[in-house]
Scaffold this motif. Structure first.
Motif, mmCIF file in Angstrom:
data_model
loop_
_atom_site.group_PDB
_atom_site.id
_atom_site.type_symbol
_atom_site.label_atom_id
_atom_site.label_comp_id
_atom_site.label_asym_id
_atom_site.label_seq_id
_atom_site.Cartn_x
_atom_site.Cartn_y
_atom_site.Cartn_z
ATOM 1 N N GLN A 1 10.668 23.150 35.456
ATOM 2 C CA GLN A 1 10.669 22.108 34.434
ATOM 3 C C GLN A 1 9.438 22.205 33.529
ATOM 4 O OE1 GLN A 1 13.339 20.003 34.182
ATOM 5 N NE2 GLN A 1 14.201 21.151 35.896
ATOM 6 N N GLU A 2 8.258 22.434 34.129
ATOM 7 C CA GLU A 2 7.019 22.552 33.339
ATOM 8 C C GLU A 2 6.154 23.650 33.943
ATOM 9 O OE1 GLU A 2 4.795 18.989 32.652
ATOM 10 O OE2 GLU A 2 6.601 17.736 32.486
ATOM 11 N N TYR A 3 5.387 24.329 33.059
ATOM 12 C CA TYR A 3 4.509 25.413 33.504
ATOM 13 C C TYR A 3 3.419 25.571 32.451
ATOM 14 C CZ TYR A 3 3.094 30.223 34.817
ATOM 15 O OH TYR A 3 2.385 31.357 35.186
ATOM 16 N N GLY A 4 2.184 25.190 32.801
ATOM 17 C CA GLY A 4 1.125 25.307 31.821
ATOM 18 C C GLY A 4 -0.253 25.119 32.431
ATOM 19 N N GLU A 5 -1.259 25.109 31.568
ATOM 20 C CA GLU A 5 -2.647 24.986 32.011
ATOM 21 C C GLU A 5 -3.056 23.509 32.051
ATOM 22 O OE1 GLU A 5 -4.918 27.276 29.301
ATOM 23 O OE2 GLU A 5 -4.108 29.211 29.964
ATOM 24 N N HIS B 1 -0.616 23.749 36.098
ATOM 25 C CA HIS B 1 0.285 22.637 36.397
ATOM 26 C C HIS B 1 1.713 23.187 36.391
ATOM 27 C CE1 HIS B 1 2.826 19.084 35.129
ATOM 28 N NE2 HIS B 1 2.313 18.704 36.292
ATOM 29 N N TYR B 2 2.423 22.972 37.519
ATOM 30 C CA TYR B 2 3.779 23.523 37.627
ATOM 31 C C TYR B 2 4.684 22.436 38.190
ATOM 32 C CZ TYR B 2 7.427 27.032 38.495
ATOM 33 O OH TYR B 2 8.592 27.778 38.473
ATOM 34 N N LEU B 3 5.856 22.236 37.543
ATOM 35 C CA LEU B 3 6.824 21.237 37.973
ATOM 36 C C LEU B 3 8.173 21.917 38.145
ATOM 37 C CD1 LEU B 3 7.464 18.226 38.534
ATOM 38 C CD2 LEU B 3 7.992 17.990 36.099
ATOM 39 N N ILE B 4 8.793 21.730 39.313
ATOM 40 C CA ILE B 4 10.093 22.334 39.603
ATOM 41 C C ILE B 4 10.946 21.307 40.332
ATOM 42 C CG2 ILE B 4 9.154 23.397 41.703
ATOM 43 C CD1 ILE B 4 11.163 25.682 41.322
ATOM 44 N N GLU B 5 12.210 21.169 39.925
ATOM 45 C CA GLU B 5 13.130 20.203 40.531
ATOM 46 C C GLU B 5 14.438 20.898 40.888
ATOM 47 O OE1 GLU B 5 13.707 16.950 37.881
ATOM 48 O OE2 GLU B 5 11.588 16.357 37.860
ATOM 49 N N TYR C 1 17.113 14.387 47.191
ATOM 50 C CA TYR C 1 17.731 13.601 46.112
ATOM 51 C C TYR C 1 19.039 14.225 45.642
ATOM 52 C CZ TYR C 1 16.542 16.929 42.413
ATOM 53 O OH TYR C 1 16.481 18.039 41.611
ATOM 54 N N ASN C 2 19.154 15.563 45.782
ATOM 55 C CA ASN C 2 20.356 16.261 45.326
ATOM 56 C C ASN C 2 21.291 16.648 46.465
ATOM 57 O OD1 ASN C 2 18.593 18.088 46.399
ATOM 58 N ND2 ASN C 2 18.860 19.643 44.805
ATOM 59 N N THR C 3 20.982 16.221 47.673
ATOM 60 C CA THR C 3 21.855 16.479 48.836
ATOM 61 C C THR C 3 22.013 15.184 49.617
ATOM 62 O OG1 THR C 3 19.921 17.214 50.088
ATOM 63 C CG2 THR C 3 21.296 18.934 49.065
ATOM 64 N N SER D 1 11.368 23.128 47.216
ATOM 65 C CA SER D 1 11.676 22.871 45.801
ATOM 66 C C SER D 1 13.171 22.828 45.530
ATOM 67 C CB SER D 1 11.026 23.943 44.919
ATOM 68 O OG SER D 1 11.585 25.221 45.199
ATOM 69 N N SER D 2 13.996 23.357 46.421
ATOM 70 C CA SER D 2 15.442 23.326 46.208
ATOM 71 C C SER D 2 16.053 21.984 46.566
ATOM 72 C CB SER D 2 16.120 24.439 47.022
ATOM 73 O OG SER D 2 16.010 24.183 48.416
ATOM 74 N N VAL D 3 15.324 21.143 47.335
ATOM 75 C CA VAL D 3 15.884 19.855 47.758
ATOM 76 C C VAL D 3 14.991 18.687 47.357
ATOM 77 C CG1 VAL D 3 17.190 20.809 49.688
ATOM 78 C CG2 VAL D 3 14.800 20.094 50.047
ATOM 79 N N ALA D 4 13.986 18.912 46.517
ATOM 80 C CA ALA D 4 13.077 17.832 46.129
ATOM 81 C C ALA D 4 12.481 18.130 44.762
ATOM 82 C CB ALA D 4 11.968 17.681 47.177
#
Length: 638
Positions: free
Chosen positions: A132-136, A123-127, A152-154, A104-107
């Motif tokens: 970024q998002e955390y919910g049912e 549902h969990y989204l991390i960038e 994407y960030n390296t 999750s630290s590089v994607a």
């Protein structure tokens, strides 16, 4: 003097990610191993553009509780261990709790997960390590993780990725190995929209090997099963004749984990010694089960290398299991002929073909009442004419005398005595019989009804013995066969007959050769050579194995010395190399004249012994051609 600074969290995580995330394939490995640890029985992996832009891993495992999802993306967050002592009994594939945090630290990572007792999923989204998002959300039981835009960030690390096809191949190789390690799990791999792998997950190892490595490799394998002092070894290993030029087809799974183990490889290759050709390596898929406290899997960041507390036990267990499998499961290599398509109407019409068939049946019907018999005295092969549409050959015989009367049925022995004591078969009768079509029949010995005889057919190129046994023809390399027989005899203690030389043979050796001979005096004596040190790089040979009488002894001692120099430090290797040299020197050579009696004895010895499959250098001793293959070749059957 430079000031020491504490790295910011995001920078530290980027550095830590480099230990786990090298390329898309390493991400796939971590995620699939997590799915297996979650108890999944069905796992689907999908990638696009080699996994660089898109990866998805879906499983039907236990899922993650809603409240635990954010924690799962923190470094060193794991459900596998709690205290230090847990490291001594690790039974899972992942346990460090670094995979999700590193990825999750590089994607851009998206997770959908649901447990069996939950009414809703998460549902969990991390960038880039930031939530970024955390919910049912509504979703099936299990977990789906989607990875987008790795590195994407390296951008500096992105430059080191290879072409899409190379990255995709690396991902496929990871799935192949994990599928082999867990045949009880069904795997599907989708590559740019096309499914390229599917395993059943029924626990059948050979079926999984077939799906992953292909038909040709799976058909060459022998089942392995064994246990020594609590170390269980199972799986499949290839026949010696199908060994590979590289070690790329060697797979070792330790407690369900793919590992690299020099101990296991050395044990397997030692089991193939004297059976596999020099420069060829066995392919195998082996599952080794050991107590968890005997192995340390935490010696390599990727957990691919392991360390055993007792290497010898592992070596002995693997060697014993593979050696027993080769002794019991290996078969002679078979020659497969490419049968041409048979078309009876290619050169004749249908009506002509039918007319030929009618004529043939008529001819056979006319011969039903005829019975004639001839004897070739030089090899005592009984020849009986076709007796109609139902030919029957038994050990009871009749023949027609000069008076035209048929004798009563008699046994083979009675028949042969009759031939010797009477003059009923004249040269004229034999000539008449020889002009008619005959069928050569081998008489089955009643005392061994299940053991087919070995029938010597002849010899090709003064090198290959041709013999028939049952419904197969065998081509036997007489040098390789004789070499193996002598080698096996030398390997058995107290079976080497020696010959005292009338006068000792003196051999002048180089410095290295002299040292090799003098340092192995006892080993040479066990092989039948009594050698005396004369000093100044000279030795005297007083006895030799009886089958080497007449050989150039000084030259032979020099060859033996060279083989000892090349041998390893293990005494069994030196002994085997010595026996190789002696057996090769003493064996019948290709091109030498061999009597029919010698060929018959050699063929019977080879075909009646499973110990004589390969020469000491690994070449096959005999090839088999089945009757069915010949019948397909001649168009008798389809």
């Amino acid at each position: 003097m430079p000031k020491i600074n504490l790295l910011p969290k995001n920078v530290a995580e980027l550095i830590a990610a480099g230990e786990v995330v090298e390329r898309p394939a390493s991400v796939i490995k971590e995620l699939v191993e997590n799915s297996i640890d979650a108890g999944a029985t069905v796992i689907t992996v999908e990638i696009q553009r080699g996994g660089i832009t898109y990866m998805r891993v879906t499983d039907n495992g236990c899922g993650i509780e809603y409240s635990d999802v954010p924690t799962a993306f923190l470094r060193h967050a794991t459900s596998k261990i709690k205290v230090g002592n847990d490291l001594d009994s690790i039974s899972t594939l992942g346990f460090r709790g670094e995979a999700l945090a590193a990825v999750s630290s590089v994607a851009k990572v998206e997770m959908l997960t649901c447990t069996a007792d939950s009414d809703f999923g998460t549902h969990y989204l991390i960038e880039g390590g930031e939530e970024q998002e955390y919910g049912e959300i509504g979703c099936p039981e299990g977990t789906t993780i989607i990875i987008r835009d790795i590195f994407y960030n390296t951008p500096a690390r992105m430059k080191f990725l290879k072409k899409d096809i190379s990255e995709a191949n690396a991902c496929a190789a990871v799935i192949d190995r994990i599928a082999l390690s867990h045949p009880e799990v069904s795997f599907k791999f989708i590559r740019d929209g096309k499914q390229t792998l599917s395993t059943t997950g029924d626990g059948n190892v050979k079926g999984t090997v077939y799906s992953v490595l292909g038909r040709e490799f799976s058909n060459s394998l022998i089942e392995v099963n064994g246990e020594v002092r609590g170390i269980a070894v199972s799986g499949l290993t290839c026949k010696p004749v199908t060994c590979k030029p590289t070690r790329n087809s060697q797979f070792t799974f330790l407690n369900g984990r793919l590992v690299r183990s020099g101990t296991v490889v050395a044990a397997v290759e030692q089991a193939y010694k004297n059976s596999a050709m020099i420069g060829k390596f066995p392919g195998f898929v082996l599952y080794v089960s050991v107590p968890f406290d005997m192995v340390d899997v935490n010696v390599h960041p990727a957990k691919t290398e392991v360390r055993f507390s007792d290497e010898k036990i592992i070596f002995d267990a693997v060697y014993s299991a593979v050696k027993n499998a080769l002794n019991s499961g290996d078969t002679r290599p078979e020659i497969k002929l490419k049968a041409p398509a048979f078309n009876p109407f290619e050169h004749i019409t249908v009506n002509e073909y039918k007319q030929q068939k009618i004529d043939t049946e008529k001819t056979v019907a006319e011969k039903v009442y005829k019975e004639e018999l001839g004897l070739h005295n030089h090899n005592k092969t009984v020849n009986v004419l076709r007796d109609g549409t139902k030919p029957s050959f038994t050990s009871k015989f009749s023949f027609v005398g000069d008076d035209g009367k048929k004798t009563e049925p008699m046994t083979q022995k009675e028949f042969e005595e009759k031939i010797i004591t009477t003059n009923t078969i004249t040269e004229e009768n034999i000539k008449k019989i020889d002009n008619k079509p005959q069928v050569s029949v081998n008489i089955t010995r009643e005392e061994e009804p299940d053991k087919p005889d070995v029938i010597l057919i002849g010899e090709a190129f003064s090198t290959y013995i041709v013999a028939q046994m049952g419904d197969s023809i065998f081509m036997i390399d007489k040098h390789a066969a004789h070499e193996r027989i002598i080698f096996n005899r030398l390997k058995k203690e107290h079976e080497t007959q020696v010959q005292q030389l009338l006068s000792p043979a003196t051999a002048m050796l180089s410095g290295d050769e002299y040292d090799a001979v003098i340092n192995n005096i006892e080993l040479l004596l066990n092989a039948g050579f009594e050698v005396e040190d004369l000093g100044n790089s000279a030795v005297a040979v007083r006895t030799v194995p009886s089958f080497l009488v007449g050989e150039n002894i000084p030259s032979l001692i020099s060859e033996i010395a060279l083989s000892l120099i090349k041998s390893g430090t293990v005494s069994t290797e030196r002994e085997d190399d010595l026996f190789h040299t002696v057996a090769c020197k003493a064996a019948i050579k290709a091109g030498m004249t061999t009597s029919r009696l010698e060929m018959q004895n050699l063929a019977e010895t080879v075909l009646n012994s499973k110990e004589i499959m390969y020469c000491p250098h690994g070449r096959p001793v005999a090839y088999e051609i089945k009757k069915r293959e010949l019948e397909k070749q001649f168009g008798r059957i389809q």
